[in-house]
Design a protein around this motif. Structure first.
Motif, PDB file in Angstrom:
ATOM      1  N   LEU A   2       0.823  -1.207   0.000  1.00 32.14           N
ATOM      2  CA  LEU A   2       0.000   0.000   0.000  1.00 32.14           C
ATOM      3  C   LEU A   2       0.857   1.257   0.000  1.00 32.14           C
ATOM      4  N   MET A 125      -9.945  -3.644  -1.241  1.00 32.58           N
ATOM      5  CA  MET A 125     -10.362  -2.295  -1.628  1.00 32.58           C
ATOM      6  C   MET A 125     -11.876  -2.289  -1.705  1.00 32.58           C
ATOM      7  N   ASP A 143      -9.298  -2.418   3.838  1.00 33.86           N
ATOM      8  CA  ASP A 143      -7.944  -1.882   3.967  1.00 33.86           C
ATOM      9  C   ASP A 143      -7.781  -0.544   3.260  1.00 33.86           C
ATOM     10  N   LEU A 144      -8.539  -0.318   2.213  1.00 37.84           N
ATOM     11  CA  LEU A 144      -8.557   0.953   1.509  1.00 37.84           C
ATOM     12  C   LEU A 144      -9.927   1.113   0.875  1.00 37.84           C
ATOM     13  N   LEU A 176      -8.396   5.418   6.870  1.00 37.05           N
ATOM     14  CA  LEU A 176      -7.884   4.511   5.839  1.00 37.05           C
ATOM     15  C   LEU A 176      -7.411   5.280   4.606  1.00 37.05           C
ATOM     16  N   PRO A 177      -6.554   4.654   3.780  1.00 38.15           N
ATOM     17  CA  PRO A 177      -6.228   5.258   2.489  1.00 38.15           C
ATOM     18  C   PRO A 177      -7.488   5.370   1.630  1.00 38.15           C
ATOM     19  N   LEU A 179      -8.930   6.182  -2.127  1.00 36.78           N
ATOM     20  CA  LEU A 179      -8.588   6.317  -3.539  1.00 36.78           C
ATOM     21  C   LEU A 179      -9.728   7.012  -4.262  1.00 36.78           C
ATOM     22  N   TYR A 199      -5.362   9.351  -1.259  1.00 34.12           N
ATOM     23  CA  TYR A 199      -4.114   8.606  -1.081  1.00 34.12           C
ATOM     24  C   TYR A 199      -3.493   8.284  -2.437  1.00 34.12           C
TER      25      TYR A 199
END
Length: 222
Positions: A2, A125, A143-144, A176-177, A179, A199
């Motif tokens: 990541l 994701m 997680d993202l 969290l990241p 996108l 991110y």
């Protein structure tokens, strides 16, 4: 893995099934070209295409499997066996539809994420459309999170990607990241997403959507 994606460009290399570009060799070439020019990762649909890309690209690969079902609106990696197939094909990260819509097979977002973590040992994701869906996905262990489905669900169909407002909400409220994916049509828009705290960004049509780009240019030419 990541960390590699941070503040980078991820290129979505996909093509409609009826397109001559929907060929594993072509998709793999697109992906390799994107990585050679500085993309930090790629997003690929179907086990066949993932396998072809994996043979030519070592950068992080976000895998998904679109499986339309006439009885359900959810179609991005809807069930665990789809996730298992794309993991076996070489996906590093599994993308799933994490909206709050009904899913086939009786699975929930939470159970799907848990099973991917425990059995496939891959990060997940979560493709979402709203803040509420993102909060639920984060609580379920995603997680993202991506803004991928903003503008494509009944709750958001009246909205037009990119979802910069949603992006800002997610960045402000979740650790969290995040996108930004969907509707990024220029380098300037990509920079704007990063400036808002994304991110990383995911760009597809504006880079790899040859048919869509040709239609747009033809329409402009009259």
């Amino acid at each position: 893995m990541l960390n590699i994606l941070g503040r980078g460009l991820i290129v979505s290399c996909q093509a409609p099934v009826a397109s001559p570009l929907h060929d594993p060799i072509v998709i793999a070439a697109m992906a390799q070209a994107a990585i050679q020019q500085g993309a930090v990762g790629v997003r690929i649909d179907t086990p066949t295409h993932i396998r072809a890309v994996r043979q030519r690209v070592q950068a992080p690969l976000i895998g998904l499997w679109k499986q339309p079902d006439p009885d359900f609106e959810v179609y991005i990696t809807p069930q665990f066996h789809h996730a298992a197939a794309i993991a076996a094909a070489g996906a590093d990260i599994i993308a799933i539809d994490a909206t709050r819509r009904d899913r086939p097979g009786g699975e929930t977002v939470a159970t799907l994420i848990a099973q991917i973590h425990s059995e496939l040992h891959r990060p997940v994701m979560a493709d979402v459309d709203t803040l509420e869906a993102a909060i639920a996905a984060a609580a379920a262990g995603a997680d993202l999170i991506g803004t991928t489905l903003y503008g494509y669900t009944a709750a958001t169909r009246h909205l037009t990607p990119p979802g910069f407002e949603l992006l800002q909400q997610l960045v402000d409220q979740l650790p969290l990241p995040i996108l930004c994916e969907g509707g990024i049509a220029s380098p300037q828009m990509a920079k704007q997403a990063l400036d808002l705290g994304a991110y990383a960004i995911v760009v597809g049509t504006a880079i790899t959507g040859i048919e869509q780009q040709v239609r747009a240019y033809r329409a402009a030419c009259g």
